[in-house]
Design a protein around this motif. Structure first.
Motif, mmCIF file in Angstrom:
data_model
loop_
_atom_site.group_PDB
_atom_site.id
_atom_site.type_symbol
_atom_site.label_atom_id
_atom_site.label_comp_id
_atom_site.label_asym_id
_atom_site.label_seq_id
_atom_site.Cartn_x
_atom_site.Cartn_y
_atom_site.Cartn_z
ATOM 1 N N ALA A 57 69.356 -57.699 17.706
ATOM 2 C CA ALA A 57 70.121 -58.886 17.323
ATOM 3 C C ALA A 57 71.596 -58.706 17.660
ATOM 4 O O ALA A 57 72.165 -57.637 17.450
ATOM 5 N N MET A 58 72.200 -59.745 18.202
ATOM 6 C CA MET A 58 73.629 -59.735 18.521
ATOM 7 C C MET A 58 74.292 -60.941 17.880
ATOM 8 O O MET A 58 73.682 -62.003 17.763
ATOM 9 N N ALA A 59 75.546 -60.772 17.500
ATOM 10 C CA ALA A 59 76.322 -61.880 16.953
ATOM 11 C C ALA A 59 76.614 -62.876 18.079
ATOM 12 O O ALA A 59 76.745 -62.493 19.245
ATOM 13 N N ALA A 60 76.719 -64.141 17.715
ATOM 14 C CA ALA A 60 76.975 -65.189 18.705
ATOM 15 C C ALA A 60 78.242 -64.907 19.503
ATOM 16 O O ALA A 60 78.264 -65.075 20.728
ATOM 17 N N SER A 88 70.777 -63.193 9.910
ATOM 18 C CA SER A 88 70.794 -62.155 8.878
ATOM 19 C C SER A 88 69.386 -61.601 8.675
ATOM 20 O O SER A 88 69.222 -60.400 8.425
ATOM 21 N N GLU A 89 68.381 -62.436 8.813
ATOM 22 C CA GLU A 89 66.994 -61.960 8.681
ATOM 23 C C GLU A 89 66.645 -60.977 9.791
ATOM 24 O O GLU A 89 65.926 -60.000 9.550
ATOM 25 N N ASP A 90 67.135 -61.233 11.001
ATOM 26 C CA ASP A 90 66.905 -60.295 12.109
ATOM 27 C C ASP A 90 67.510 -58.934 11.781
ATOM 28 O O ASP A 90 66.901 -57.887 12.025
ATOM 29 N N LEU A 91 68.728 -58.954 11.229
ATOM 30 C CA LEU A 91 69.389 -57.696 10.881
ATOM 31 C C LEU A 91 68.625 -56.951 9.788
ATOM 32 O O LEU A 91 68.482 -55.729 9.857
ATOM 33 N N PHE A 117 78.646 -57.876 14.707
ATOM 34 C CA PHE A 117 78.508 -58.390 13.345
ATOM 35 C C PHE A 117 79.645 -57.884 12.465
ATOM 36 O O PHE A 117 80.115 -56.761 12.619
ATOM 37 N N ASP A 118 80.070 -58.719 11.526
ATOM 38 C CA ASP A 118 81.177 -58.354 10.641
ATOM 39 C C ASP A 118 80.674 -57.463 9.505
ATOM 40 O O ASP A 118 79.475 -57.384 9.226
ATOM 41 N N ALA A 119 81.615 -56.816 8.840
ATOM 42 C CA ALA A 119 81.285 -55.835 7.804
ATOM 43 C C ALA A 119 80.480 -56.433 6.649
ATOM 44 O O ALA A 119 79.545 -55.792 6.147
ATOM 45 N N ASP A 120 80.826 -57.635 6.221
ATOM 46 C CA ASP A 120 80.102 -58.251 5.095
ATOM 47 C C ASP A 120 78.645 -58.534 5.459
ATOM 48 O O ASP A 120 77.739 -58.305 4.653
ATOM 49 N N THR A 121 78.421 -59.017 6.660
ATOM 50 C CA THR A 121 77.060 -59.309 7.118
ATOM 51 C C THR A 121 76.255 -58.019 7.222
ATOM 52 O O THR A 121 75.084 -57.959 6.809
#
Length: 135
Positions: A57-60, A88-91, A117-121
């Motif tokens: 998974a990669m962030a947009a 988030s489900e992929d992560l 992806f950001d730290a919170d995610t």
């Protein structure tokens, strides 16, 4: 004969220039291929975004940046990136799999951070996957 790989117009133009083809001839060849439908940056962006995200998974934003770096116009890159971006489900799924394989939280977090992806995610995905995290 089908091409061995797909190309964006920008990538092909650069490749032809490296092959010492005159700039005008390269531009004409690319324009002809675009007009005939042989080159389609939107289709290239969609296929390439899918290819990149199959690795994980990669962030947009990370996908969009990768596509723009390959010469895809921002509009096409953004649309393809949004369609293929990890959720988030992929992560959580990836984090659970990594945990079962014995990977530590720091290693998994680093992998997700490198994919944009950001730290919170990342933290939320790791917690949902069952990793014990420090406060």
């Amino acid at each position: 004969m089908p091409a061995r790989r797909s190309w964006s117009a920008s990538l092909l133009r650069a490749r032809l220039a490296r092959a010492a083809l005159a700039a005008a001839a390269a531009a004409a060849a690319v324009a002809s291929l675009v007009a005939d439908g042989g080159l389609d940056d939107r289709a290239y962006a969609q296929a390439r975004a899918g290819q990149l995200s199959r690795r994980g998974a990669m962030a947009a934003e990370a996908l969009e940046h990768a596509l723009v770096e390959e010469g895809v116009a921002e509009r096409e890159a953004r649309a393809a990136a949004r369609a293929e971006a990890g959720t988030s489900e992929d992560l959580v799924r990836e984090a659970r799999a990594a945990r079962r394989e014995g990977a530590g939280a720091a290693r998994v977090a680093g992998r997700f951070a490198r994919r944009g992806f950001d730290a919170d995610t990342i933290r939320a995905a790791l917690e949902r996957a069952g990793f014990e995290l420090d406060a």
